[in-house]
Design an enzyme around this catalytic site. Structure first.
Site, short mmCIF file in Angstrom:
data_model
loop_
_atom_site.label_atom_id
_atom_site.label_comp_id
_atom_site.label_asym_id
_atom_site.label_seq_id
_atom_site.Cartn_x
_atom_site.Cartn_y
_atom_site.Cartn_z
N GLY A 54 77.56 64.82 6.88
CA GLY A 54 78.78 64.52 7.64
C GLY A 54 79.29 63.14 7.28
N ARG A 55 79.93 62.51 8.24
CA ARG A 55 80.53 61.20 7.97
C ARG A 55 79.49 60.17 7.53
NH1 ARG A 55 83.92 62.91 12.89
NH2 ARG A 55 81.82 63.26 13.63
N ILE A 56 78.36 60.12 8.25
CA ILE A 56 77.35 59.10 7.93
C ILE A 56 76.65 59.44 6.62
CG2 ILE A 56 75.26 57.92 8.74
CD1 ILE A 56 76.28 58.60 11.65
N ARG B 67 74.84 72.46 6.51
CA ARG B 67 75.19 73.82 6.94
C ARG B 67 76.30 74.38 6.06
NH1 ARG B 67 76.13 72.81 13.17
NH2 ARG B 67 76.97 71.02 12.11
N ALA C 91 68.81 59.99 12.65
CA ALA C 91 69.64 60.90 13.43
C ALA C 91 69.21 60.99 14.89
CB ALA C 91 69.65 62.26 12.76
N ARG C 92 68.20 61.78 15.18
CA ARG C 92 67.71 61.96 16.55
C ARG C 92 66.24 62.29 16.52
NH1 ARG C 92 71.41 59.93 18.32
NH2 ARG C 92 72.88 60.55 19.93
N GLU D 152 61.81 59.35 22.97
CA GLU D 152 62.00 57.90 23.04
C GLU D 152 62.49 57.49 24.44
OE1 GLU D 152 64.94 57.73 19.78
OE2 GLU D 152 66.43 57.14 21.24
N HIS E 35 66.01 52.54 17.85
CA HIS E 35 67.33 53.21 17.95
C HIS E 35 68.47 52.18 17.95
CE1 HIS E 35 69.35 57.15 19.53
NE2 HIS E 35 70.18 56.46 18.76
N ILE E 36 68.56 51.45 16.83
CA ILE E 36 69.55 50.37 16.74
C ILE E 36 70.53 50.55 15.58
CG2 ILE E 36 68.15 48.60 17.90
CD1 ILE E 36 67.49 47.52 15.01
C1 GLV Z 1 73.60 57.06 18.55
O1 GLV Z 1 72.51 57.49 18.39
C2 GLV Z 1 74.79 57.85 18.49
O2 GLV Z 1 74.71 59.08 18.47
O3 GLV Z 1 75.87 57.26 18.48
#
Ligand code: GLV
Length: 334
Positions: free
Chosen positions: A158-160, A180, A240-241, A270, A288-289
């Site tokens: 995606g964008r990132i 996907r 990501a997550r 987390e 998560h920064i």
């Molecule tokens: C951070 O984790 C976000 O989804 O912006």
């Protein structure tokens, strides 16, 4: 007589000037003491509120929104929105928004920082030095893996993911991706990125970065079986997550040197971190920064606030929040 302002909740501490801006339109119940609200506390604070500016750690599901007929907008200060049950919000006629775009480059920068730190053992080296273990130069001290000229795998384009691919050009890297849906040919050409199957991505990447959204489908997308396909010299970066990686399986793979190293900004459950990850040296851990630059966090807070103002039919963009996740709810309102 002036009309009563609608009430909104801001679930966590944010920039005071953003609270002031919201206060021009709303009665604001803010949480500048930054107390973490559990589900029951969140539900209690949402009673009578028309909207909420939420954070990626606030789980807002059918149970939370049940019996809150006044609630019309949930505005996440995050691009990821796996904390929101979108079908439940849609069914309740609640608009949901997120904060895409404003954090793309900052997050990709941080992905690069994690990749470099992981491949070149930056944090491990610092721990070594601080512990007083550096006594002399040696040819094999803290040797890592090259980034320049290697292959970068991106899972989730995606964008990132695309912003990471653009950075790879400066490092002479070969970019592979799996997503996907495949990108249009001209975008692939511009990014110099080659679409491969997930198995090929795992097998061929020297450095693999995860930037896909979390969902039931992506739960443990990287587990023991996937780690077993990776090169023993490879690094894995999770930007990501938590939950996309099986952190227990990853800790075992790192301990047994089945992959070279990992860099993790997000964790399953987390702010708790799998205890085994804390005992292996070949992992870089950050809390998560990835989006945490001053400028970007301000942009995210302001976008979430703009979305809330617009979704509740106030302000210059009245009725037109810019990043709506469930546009069918807005369409229904008109
Ligand atoms: C951070 O984790 C976000 O989804 O912006």
């Amino acid at each position: 007589m002036t009309a009563m302002k609608p009430s909104v909740l801001v679930t966590r501490a944010i920039f005071p000037d953003v609270i002031d801006r919201l206060a021009q339109y709303f009665e604001v119940d803010s949480n500048q003491d930054d107390v973490v609200l559990d589900a029951a506390a969140l539900k209690g604070r949402l009673a009578g509120k028309a909207g909420v500016l939420a954070n990626a750690a606030d789980k807002i599901d059918a149970g939370v929104v049940a019996g809150l007929p006044a609630l019309r907008a949930v505005c996440n200060m995050a691009v990821g929105y796996n904390n929101l049950d979108i079908p439940a919000l849609t069914a309740a006629g609640i608009v949901a928004t997120n904060t895409p775009d404003v954090l793309t480059e900052t997050t990709a920068d941080f992905g690069w920082a994690l990749l470099m730190a992981t491949a070149r053992r930056v944090t491990e080296s610092e721990h070594y030095l601080r512990a007083g273990k550096w006594e002399r130069w040696s040819y094999d001290m803290l040797v890592g893996m090259d980034v320049y000229g290697s292959s970068l795998g991106i899972l989730g384009m995606g964008r990132i993911g695309q912003a990471l691919a653009r950075r790879a050009a400066g490092f002479g890297m070969q970019v592979l991706y799996h997503n996907r849906s495949r990108l249009p040919a001209d975008t692939e050409r511009a990014l110099n990125a080659r679409y491969v199957s997930k198995a090929e991505l795992l097998q061929q990447s020297d450095h693999l970065v995860l930037v896909l959204p979390y969902s039931p489908e992506s739960h443990h997308a990287i587990g023991a079986a996937e780690l077993a396909l990776m090169k023993p010299t490879a690094t894995l970066i999770n930007l990501a997550r938590g939950g996309i990686v099986d952190d227990g399986a990853l800790a075992a793979a790192l301990r047994d040197r089945r992959i070279f190293a990992a860099g993790l900004d997000v964790f399953e459950g987390e702010p708790r971190v799998h205890p085994d990850l804390l005992t292996v040296p070949n992992v870089v851990l950050t809390p998560h920064i990835a989006s945490a630059s001053e400028k970007t966090r301000r942009a995210m807070a302001n976008l979430a606030a703009d979305n809330l103002i617009a979704a509740l039919d106030a302000g210059p963009q009245s009725g037109k929040p810019s990043s709506v996740i469930n546009p069918e709810v807005m369409a229904h309102r008109r």
